[in-house]
Motif scaffolding. Structure first.
Motif, short mmCIF file in Angstrom:
data_model
loop_
_atom_site.label_atom_id
_atom_site.label_comp_id
_atom_site.label_asym_id
_atom_site.label_seq_id
_atom_site.Cartn_x
_atom_site.Cartn_y
_atom_site.Cartn_z
N LEU A 205 3.41 10.47 -17.26
CA LEU A 205 2.79 9.50 -18.18
C LEU A 205 3.62 9.28 -19.44
O LEU A 205 3.43 8.30 -20.16
CB LEU A 205 1.38 9.98 -18.57
CG LEU A 205 0.28 9.60 -17.59
CD1 LEU A 205 -1.00 10.37 -17.89
CD2 LEU A 205 0.01 8.08 -17.62
N ALA A 206 4.54 10.21 -19.70
CA ALA A 206 5.38 10.06 -20.90
C ALA A 206 6.71 9.38 -20.56
O ALA A 206 7.55 9.18 -21.44
CB ALA A 206 5.65 11.44 -21.50
N THR A 221 0.79 7.80 -8.35
CA THR A 221 -0.22 6.73 -8.37
C THR A 221 -0.23 6.01 -9.73
O THR A 221 0.39 6.47 -10.69
CB THR A 221 -1.63 7.34 -8.13
OG1 THR A 221 -1.84 8.36 -9.11
CG2 THR A 221 -1.74 7.92 -6.73
N ALA A 222 -0.97 4.90 -9.77
CA ALA A 222 -1.02 4.08 -10.99
C ALA A 222 -1.45 4.89 -12.21
O ALA A 222 -0.94 4.69 -13.31
CB ALA A 222 -1.96 2.90 -10.77
N GLU A 223 -2.38 5.85 -11.99
CA GLU A 223 -2.89 6.66 -13.13
C GLU A 223 -1.81 7.57 -13.71
O GLU A 223 -1.97 8.12 -14.79
CB GLU A 223 -4.07 7.55 -12.70
CG GLU A 223 -5.28 6.84 -12.15
CD GLU A 223 -5.04 6.29 -10.76
OE1 GLU A 223 -4.65 7.07 -9.88
OE2 GLU A 223 -5.22 5.07 -10.57
N PRO A 272 2.35 1.63 -4.11
CA PRO A 272 2.63 0.24 -4.45
C PRO A 272 1.70 -0.31 -5.56
O PRO A 272 2.11 -1.16 -6.35
CB PRO A 272 2.42 -0.51 -3.14
CG PRO A 272 2.63 0.52 -2.07
CD PRO A 272 2.21 1.83 -2.66
N ALA A 273 0.47 0.21 -5.64
CA ALA A 273 -0.46 -0.27 -6.67
C ALA A 273 0.04 0.06 -8.08
O ALA A 273 -0.35 -0.59 -9.05
CB ALA A 273 -1.85 0.33 -6.44
N ALA A 274 0.90 1.07 -8.20
CA ALA A 274 1.41 1.47 -9.52
C ALA A 274 2.39 0.45 -10.08
O ALA A 274 2.58 0.35 -11.30
CB ALA A 274 2.06 2.85 -9.44
#
Ligand code: NDP
Length: 319
Positions: A205-206, A221-223, A272-274
């Motif tokens: 995330l960073a 994943t996207a999160e 792919p959703a990311a």
């Protein structure tokens, strides 16, 4: 106020590979004008269908760019000693600048010994410990093709690297580690994650630049992704389960058609959703994978130059 939606930029590996190959062809012509034809020898042991496809493609590209190539195809039963003798002969030949041993080798052959037997100056895969050392100390040498391709994508897409937080997930000798070293040489702040990393999302995330090289389909994943990040997806994973295909690629008629035809589709290590959250990303296929052969060609020409003391490529200079 409605959040502004930015369309992520697709980093087209195929177009960048074409650009690099065109440059290599010009370099080859200049060398040929000086009486030097760069040469690549590829050793393909046994009959592994995937390896045969890769090797054919490498040989074909040599032909297109004016590089001399030779394919050696010993049988599956070749011993380590016989292979070492083959490599020695190629090390001694003046018309051969690059030696590539197509992996995987049969289990009875000592892969590590063989890779170390290739002269570091002809090691176009960049796997020899001497080249790993040269990369670390920023000396001219031959760098592994896949991470070198990542750096070319970033550079040619004008994406900033210096001062960026780069997170590499995966620490293999052929992708993760050298990618981390190249990003560091280009002045990114680098974190390397692996299977023992605790709380992986905390790191991903960073990441302003996230390199996923794990070999786990759609794991990131996207999160786990910072909005606007540059996502570099190295993974090449073949999936054959229809439910998985639907999960990764819902409402994707093109993928559905590929699956119907081949019984499998390829997905990277990033879901792919990311990609919708990214500032820029490399697609799979058509991203990082597309660069590998172009970088091999580049390395063959670099090897031809370095061996003769002609100024060659220097590992990613500091920016
Ligand atoms: P390796 O299997 O050698 O390395 C995988 C790395 O990922 C390891 O360092 C491993 O950690 C790490 N890893 C695995 N699972 C997790 C997890 N759950 N969380 C965090 N880290 C994890 O693979 P390669 O480096 O050879 O290849 C990686 C991917 O790139 C593959 O999909 C491969 O097909 C693809 N590839 C593509 C190329 C191209 O584009 N031309 C070329 C080469 C590879 P640990 O070290 O702790 O085990």
């Amino acid at each position: 106020m409605e959040e502004m939606k930015i369309t992520p930029r697709i980093l087209n590996g195929i177009a960048i590979a074409e650009e690099i190959k065109a440059e290599v062809a010009v370099d080859v012509q200049a060398l040929v004008a000086q009486g030097i034809t760069p040469g690549l020898a590829v050793i393909l042991v046994g009959e592994v269908p995937a390896s045969q496809i890769y090797v054919r493609s490498k040989i074909k590209t040599c032909g297109e760019l004016g590089i001399f190539s030779e394919m050696l195809t010993p049988s599956e039963s070749i011993t380590t000693t016989e292979m070492l003798a083959l490599v020695d002969k190629l090390n001694a030949r003046d018309d051969i600048d690059g030696i590539l041993i197509q992996l995987p080798l049969p289990r009875h052959v000592n892969t590590k010994r063989l890779l170390e037997a290739v002269s570091p100056n002809k090691d176009v895969d960049g796997f020899h410990p001497v080249n790993a050392g040269r990369l670390q100390s920023g000396q001219p040498g031959l760098a592994p093709c896949t991470p070198a391709g990542i750096m070319e994508i970033l550079r040619r897409s004008d994406l900033p690297v210096a001062g960026q937080n780069a997170v590499v997930v995966g620490r293999s000798d052929i992708v993760g580690k050298p990618a981390a070293m190249m990003l560091l040489n280009a002045s990114a702040t680098v974190t390397v994650c692996h299977s023992k990393t605790e709380d992986l999302p905390k790191f991903t995330l960073a990441a302003d630049i996230l390199v996923a090289a794990m070999g786990r389909p759609g794991f990131v994943t996207a999160e786990m992704v910072k909005p606007g990040a540059t996502l570099i997806d190295v993974g090449i994973n073949r999936i054959t389960d229809p439910a998985e295909v639907e999960e990764f690629f819902p409402n994707d008629p093109e993928r559905a058609a590929t699956f119907a035809k081949r019984g499998s589709v390829v997905v990277g290590d990033i879901h792919p959703a990311a990609f919708a959250k990214a500032g820029a990303y490399t697609p799979v296929p058509g991203g990082v994978g597309a660069l590998t052969i172009a970088m091999l060609m580049r390395n063959t020409v670099t090897a031809a130059k370095l061996r003769r003391g002609i100024a060659g490529e220097v590992f990613q200079e500091k920016r």
